[in-house]
Each structure stands twice: as C-alpha cells, then as structure tokens.
Design a protein around this motif. Structure first.
Motif, PDB file in Angstrom:
ATOM      1  N   LEU A 153       0.917  -1.307  -0.146  1.00  0.00           N
ATOM      2  CA  LEU A 153      -0.089  -0.181  -0.269  1.00  0.00           C
ATOM      3  C   LEU A 153       0.968   1.263   0.136  1.00  0.00           C
ATOM      4  O   LEU A 153       0.483   2.249  -0.561  1.00  0.00           O
ATOM      5  CB  LEU A 153      -0.861  -0.071   1.153  1.00  0.00           C
ATOM      6  N   GLY A 154       2.002   1.230   0.682  1.00  0.00           N
ATOM      7  CA  GLY A 154       3.026   2.219   0.720  1.00  0.00           C
ATOM      8  C   GLY A 154       3.380   2.763  -0.734  1.00  0.00           C
ATOM      9  O   GLY A 154       3.421   3.636  -1.272  1.00  0.00           O
ATOM     10  N   SER A 155       3.710   1.447  -1.648  1.00  0.00           N
ATOM     11  CA  SER A 155       4.156   1.875  -2.991  1.00  0.00           C
ATOM     12  C   SER A 155       2.913   2.331  -3.853  1.00  0.00           C
ATOM     13  O   SER A 155       3.008   3.146  -4.699  1.00  0.00           O
ATOM     14  CB  SER A 155       4.487   0.427  -3.519  1.00  0.00           C
ATOM     15  N   LEU A 156       1.704   1.801  -3.579  1.00  0.00           N
ATOM     16  CA  LEU A 156       0.491   2.188  -4.112  1.00  0.00           C
ATOM     17  C   LEU A 156       0.266   3.869  -3.894  1.00  0.00           C
ATOM     18  O   LEU A 156      -0.232   4.430  -4.990  1.00  0.00           O
ATOM     19  CB  LEU A 156      -0.719   1.247  -3.750  1.00  0.00           C
ATOM     20  N   TRP A 331       7.789   0.150 -14.816  1.00  0.00           N
ATOM     21  CA  TRP A 331       8.466   0.912 -13.822  1.00  0.00           C
ATOM     22  C   TRP A 331       7.976   0.284 -12.188  1.00  0.00           C
ATOM     23  O   TRP A 331       8.942   0.002 -11.625  1.00  0.00           O
ATOM     24  CB  TRP A 331       8.090   2.446 -13.729  1.00  0.00           C
ATOM     25  N   ILE A 332       6.763   0.252 -12.071  1.00  0.00           N
ATOM     26  CA  ILE A 332       6.446  -0.282 -10.677  1.00  0.00           C
ATOM     27  C   ILE A 332       6.658  -1.883 -10.594  1.00  0.00           C
ATOM     28  O   ILE A 332       6.846  -2.329  -9.598  1.00  0.00           O
ATOM     29  CB  ILE A 332       4.732  -0.034 -10.655  1.00  0.00           C
ATOM     30  N   LEU A 338      12.171  -4.688  -6.188  1.00  0.00           N
ATOM     31  CA  LEU A 338      13.338  -4.237  -5.666  1.00  0.00           C
ATOM     32  C   LEU A 338      13.122  -3.979  -4.203  1.00  0.00           C
ATOM     33  O   LEU A 338      13.673  -4.416  -3.285  1.00  0.00           O
ATOM     34  CB  LEU A 338      14.283  -3.191  -6.358  1.00  0.00           C
ATOM     35  N   GLN A 339      12.099  -3.181  -3.860  1.00  0.00           N
ATOM     36  CA  GLN A 339      11.632  -2.778  -2.660  1.00  0.00           C
ATOM     37  C   GLN A 339      11.162  -3.886  -1.859  1.00  0.00           C
ATOM     38  O   GLN A 339      11.642  -4.181  -0.565  1.00  0.00           O
ATOM     39  CB  GLN A 339      10.705  -1.698  -2.673  1.00  0.00           C
ATOM     40  N   LEU A 357      20.597   2.252   2.491  1.00  0.00           N
ATOM     41  CA  LEU A 357      21.478   2.012   1.234  1.00  0.00           C
ATOM     42  C   LEU A 357      20.812   1.891   0.229  1.00  0.00           C
ATOM     43  O   LEU A 357      21.294   2.393  -0.917  1.00  0.00           O
ATOM     44  CB  LEU A 357      22.326   0.898   1.688  1.00  0.00           C
ATOM     45  N   TYR A 358      19.619   1.301   0.157  1.00  0.00           N
ATOM     46  CA  TYR A 358      18.613   1.004  -1.106  1.00  0.00           C
ATOM     47  C   TYR A 358      18.276   2.380  -1.717  1.00  0.00           C
ATOM     48  O   TYR A 358      18.285   2.604  -2.780  1.00  0.00           O
ATOM     49  CB  TYR A 358      17.632   0.101  -0.894  1.00  0.00           C
TER      50      TYR A 358
END
Length: 547
Positions: A153-156, A331-332, A338-339, A357-358
């Motif tokens: 949800l944070g990515s969304l 992109w997503i 990766l996240q 670091l990421y």
C-alpha cells in the motif's frame, strides 16, 4: 499509534487500512506525495520556461535526489536509534519552511533558476532525512501478518500520487501559476506533521541501551558488506535506475521542445505513467504467481527500455499516452520487486540502515543519470540520449542476471531468541572488552567438508551481527575437533549479538549440530578483556547450542 488493534475479518490487500493509525498516516503521506509531484512539475516547467537548458532542467531533479545520496545513510542510522515520531515531525517542518519560502518567492516573481535549484535542494535534504524513518515505521503501525500488504500500500500511495499529482500540477501551473503549486506542496508537509503529532507511539522497550551513532553506522555498513542478498538488490537497482532516469529527466524537454506542447500535456503524460503504475500494483500479485522476481525485473526492464526508445522516435503525442501507461507498468514492476526484496532480506534491528542504502543507490542512480543524460541531450539532442539510455538498460538487464533476488524470499529474518543469555558469576561493565567467544566442536570425520561449508555461512552471519573477527581452526592432534572463535568490541556489543540472531541462523546451527559426533555438544567459553581487577566472566556451557 498502536500496533495492536482488532483483527481484520479478511487479510486482503486493503486490510492494513482497517488499522486507524496506519490509515491516518497513509492518507497524510498520500497527500504529501501528491504535493511533491505538484512541486516537481512546477519546478521542472519553470526551469524549462526560464532557461530552455536541458542541463538546468535535469539539475532540478538532481537537486532533489543528490541530498539523499549524501544523507540517507546518516538518516537510516538515526532512524534506528532515536524516537522516530519526533524525528519525522522535525523533517516535515523543515520541508514546510523550505516550500513556503519557494512559494513566496514565486508569488513575488523573485525566483531565479539558481534559487529554484537551491530551495529544491533544501527540500531534498528534508526528504532524505525522512525516508528511512518513514519506511521503517510501517511495522509499528500494523500487525506482523499485515506487513506485506502495508508495504504494498505504501508503494501504491506513491503511484496514486504519481497519477494524480503531475496532471494536477500541470493544471495548477497553467491556470494559477507555479507559486500556488509550491504553496500546496508546503501545506501537504504541514498535514503530515499534524498526523505525526497525534501519533501515540508505543515503541518496544529494549533490554539494552540504544547504540551510539558511530557504532550504529559502522554496524549497518558491516551488515551490508556481509549480506549477499541485499547486495544483489543494490546492484540490480543501480543497473536499472541509472538508465531509467533518462526518461524522467528529459521528458520536459521532449514535451516542450520536440512536441511544442504545454505544461498540461507534460502533466498528463506523467499522470499516464502514474496510472500505469497503479494498474501494475493491482495486477502484480497475479503476475508474481507466474513469474519470479528476477524474471519479472528482467522483462519489465526490457519493456521500460522499449518505451524510452519509442519516446525518442515518436512525435505524435496521441501515441505517447498509451506508451506512458506501459512505462508506468514496467516502472512499478521493477520498483516494487526491488523494494520487497530489500525489506524482507534484512532483520528489523538494521532495517532502516539497510533501506537507507537502497535509497542511496536509487537516488544516486537517478541523480547521476539525470545529470549525465541532461549533458548528453544538451550536446546531441534528447532523442539520442534516450536511445542510448534504452540500449544501456537492456544491456544491464542481461549483464546482471547472475545477481538473484529470489533468495530474499527464502530468508527468515525474524528474531529467534534461541541463544541463552550468558550468566557470568560477577557483573560485567557493558563497555568492557574486547570479548572473545570460543566454541569447540567434535565433528564426524566423514562430514568435515560439509561442516566447513556451513561454518563459512555461519561466519558471515557472525560478522553481519557484530563480530569484528571470526575464524575456525582444526586441532592438529585430534582430527575432527574444530575451534570456532569470534571477537566483539565490548560486552554490550556481545549482548546485542544475542538479540540479533535470526531463525535462519537457528536453522543453520541445527544443521551444523547434525554433523557432530553422537552425544557431543559444542563447548562454549566467553573471555573478556579489561583493566586488571575488573570482574571476569567464567566459562559457560550452553547445553549444546553454539553462541
């Protein structure tokens, strides 16, 4: 904001929003992300209109991302050792102040190119300091069983903002001017600060005192040096974001100079990218059931490269809108893969530092790429720069195939708590050291090769968790008798190592125990340095579990 709340009746993708505290902060951050995109559109457009220089337009994006390269590791260390609520409030107020000055200068027509870059840089400093703490806060807002959905949800949230913010920003700039766009961004920071101020944080009580900043910073970097899965994530991220940055850096120039279109068109294209990212976030769970993370990242990278090539060659804006949607999907797909790998590959005690670091790799790739592709575009044109970037992204995807993300899903980094606490006969001062721990094993002669392979993995985990030296040696007079030893800087740091051991390490030690002679147990001893007359710990047997 409390971690405990009434369990949701269904554990679906929206379940974390039933947690009131998570929902309040999620909505506030969504508004803040929309404000940030409004700012980005306004800043890029003002610079393109004022200077017509691809390099200066790219410098605006670099001013946002360069502070992250410099400050994110410091921010990640602070996020692991200070009160995150107060820390995040200070960061939001800093960004509110910078955005307010930017809005006032724009309203009074006193905003020059370098002033825009400088104030955008200050905003970037605030964002850099907030990012690791904000990401590491998620486990405090939801139960552990909902952590995966909360991260999604944070990515969304970011991609909803990416769909709405650019189009809204283009509209505001076109109708009301850049000053109002900057003012809306300022208000969004204030909103996040208010929600954070209302957060009644129930932080877990630690048995040990917090780490000092220098020691915490060294511990985070030491962990990253030994964490092969995290390293794979960082390498893949670097290979993608450097080339992917060309599109975001040069899109204003393509719209303004190559297409001769308006700020509204630029905002709509960015909105289409965001809409594609939202569609991707919704559909990715089904895709992941068919493709593992490595295949998904490779496929999405090729799609993204194809979109950049098409943006370089096509000059009909009607064709660019669907390409922008496809670009957002790609992109997503890369970003979320990766996240997720970065989140699950590290334990909680070092998560903010690892995520920092990421963030550094992400931001360094975007910043260096923005400046590099801007310079290439200034000399040879944006179409040639995008073409080179597309080819580079495809080549990088092929070259980095051996770095695997799939191993992250196999890790169990939850604390195991299976090491018994050492029980010295007299109290030992925490700063006393160094501490030498020795463990003696009696290994079956026919299993010595396998034993040494497993011990190499155990050695990496010892170093990750805090050992400053480690080795294993065999007794020359008794084949099969091995002595493992490792050194910690102090007694307190050794106790931290006990807290950091994970379920993966428990499993590894059980496999090692299966290679020992029947009825034999590891013999564990602790030796501590210090001034003469200081209390000395006695040798300790741990009942067969190596510590």
């Amino acid at each position: 904001m409390s971690q405990a709340s009434t369990p949701a009746p269904a554990e679906g993708p929206w379940a974390p929003l039933r947690e009131p505290d998570f929902r309040a902060l999620w909505l506030a951050i969504l508004a803040g992300n929309i404000g940030t995109w409004i700012h980005d559109v306004a800043a890029a457009w003002v610079m393109a209109e004022t200077t017509r220089s691809p390099l200066m337009v790219a410098a605006v994006q670099a001013a946002t991302t360069l502070p992250v390269v410099v400050l994110a590791v410091i921010a990640g260390t602070l996020a692991d050792i200070v009160d995150r609520r107060r820390y995040l409030i200070v960061a939001q107020l800093w960004m509110f102040a910078a955005a307010t000055v930017l809005a006032l200068l724009a309203h009074f027509d006193r905003l020059g190119p370098w002033g825009l870059v400088a104030l955008t840089f200050l905003l970037g400093c605030g964002a850099a300091m907030a990012m690791p703490a904000q990401q590491a806060t998620t486990p405090e807002l939801v139960p552990r069983r909902l952590l995966g959905q909360a991260v999604a949800l944070g990515s969304l949230s970011m991609n909803i903002a990416r769909a709405i913010g650019p189009a809204l920003g283009g509209l505001i700039v076109a109708q009301a001017g850049a000053g109002w766009a900057f003012a809306i961004n300022a208000v969004s920071f204030l909103g996040v600060a208010v929600v954070l101020a209302r957060w009644k944080r129930n932080a877990a009580t630690a048995a040990l005192p917090p780490e000092h900043f220098g020691a915490a910073l060294r511990a985070g970097l030491r962990y990253a040096r030994q964490a092969t899965v995290l390293q794979a994530v960082l390498i893949k991220a670097a290979g993608f974001f450097f080339f992917a940055s060309a599109l975001t850096a040069l899109l204003p120039i393509v719209v303004k100079q190559e297409l001769g279109a308006s700020a509204g068109t630029y905002g709509l294209l960015l909105g289409c990218i965001g809409a594609g990212a939202i569609l991707g976030a919704i559909g990715l769970p089904r895709v992941r059931r068919r493709l593992d993370g490595d295949r998904l990242v490779a496929l999405a990278t090729f799609v993204y490269a194809g979109c950049m090539l098409a943006m370089a060659l096509l000059r009909d804006v009607r064709l660019l809108y669907p390409l922008a949607v496809l670009n957002g999907l790609a992109w997503i797909s890369v970003l979320s893969s990766l996240q997720i790998a970065a989140q699950i590959s590290v334990p909680a005690w070092v998560r903010a530092r690892a995520l920092s670091l990421y963030i550094v790799v992400f931001s360094a790739g975007m910043a260096a790429g923005s400046l590099g592709w801007g310079a290439i575009a200034q000399h040879w044109g944006s179409d040639r720069a995008l073409t080179i970037a597309a080819g580079g992204a495809a080549v990088a995807a092929l070259a980095l195939r051996r770095f695997r993300l799939g191993a992250a899903a196999q890790l169990d980094t939850a604390p195991s708590g299976h090491w018994p606490q050492p029980l010295p006969l007299a109290e030992i001062a925490g700063e006393r050291g160094p501490v030498l721990v020795t463990i003696e094993y009696t290994v079956r002669l026919d299993r010595r090769g396998e034993f040494l392979e497993l011990m190499a993995s155990l050695g990496r985990s010892r170093r990750r968790d805090g050992a400053i030296a480690w080795s294993v040696v065999e007794d020359t007079t008794a084949p099969g008798v091995y002595l493992e030893y490792f050194v910690g800087s102090s007694w307190l740091e050794h106790l931290r190592l006990h807290e950091r051991v994970t379920e993966d390490e428990r499993s590894l030690q059980q496999r090692i125990a299966g290679l020992l002679e029947p009825d034999s147990r590891p013999l564990v001893r602790h030796f501590v340095g210090g001034p003469p007359g200081a209390p000395v710990a006695q040798p300790e047997l741990d009942g067969g579990r190596a510590v």
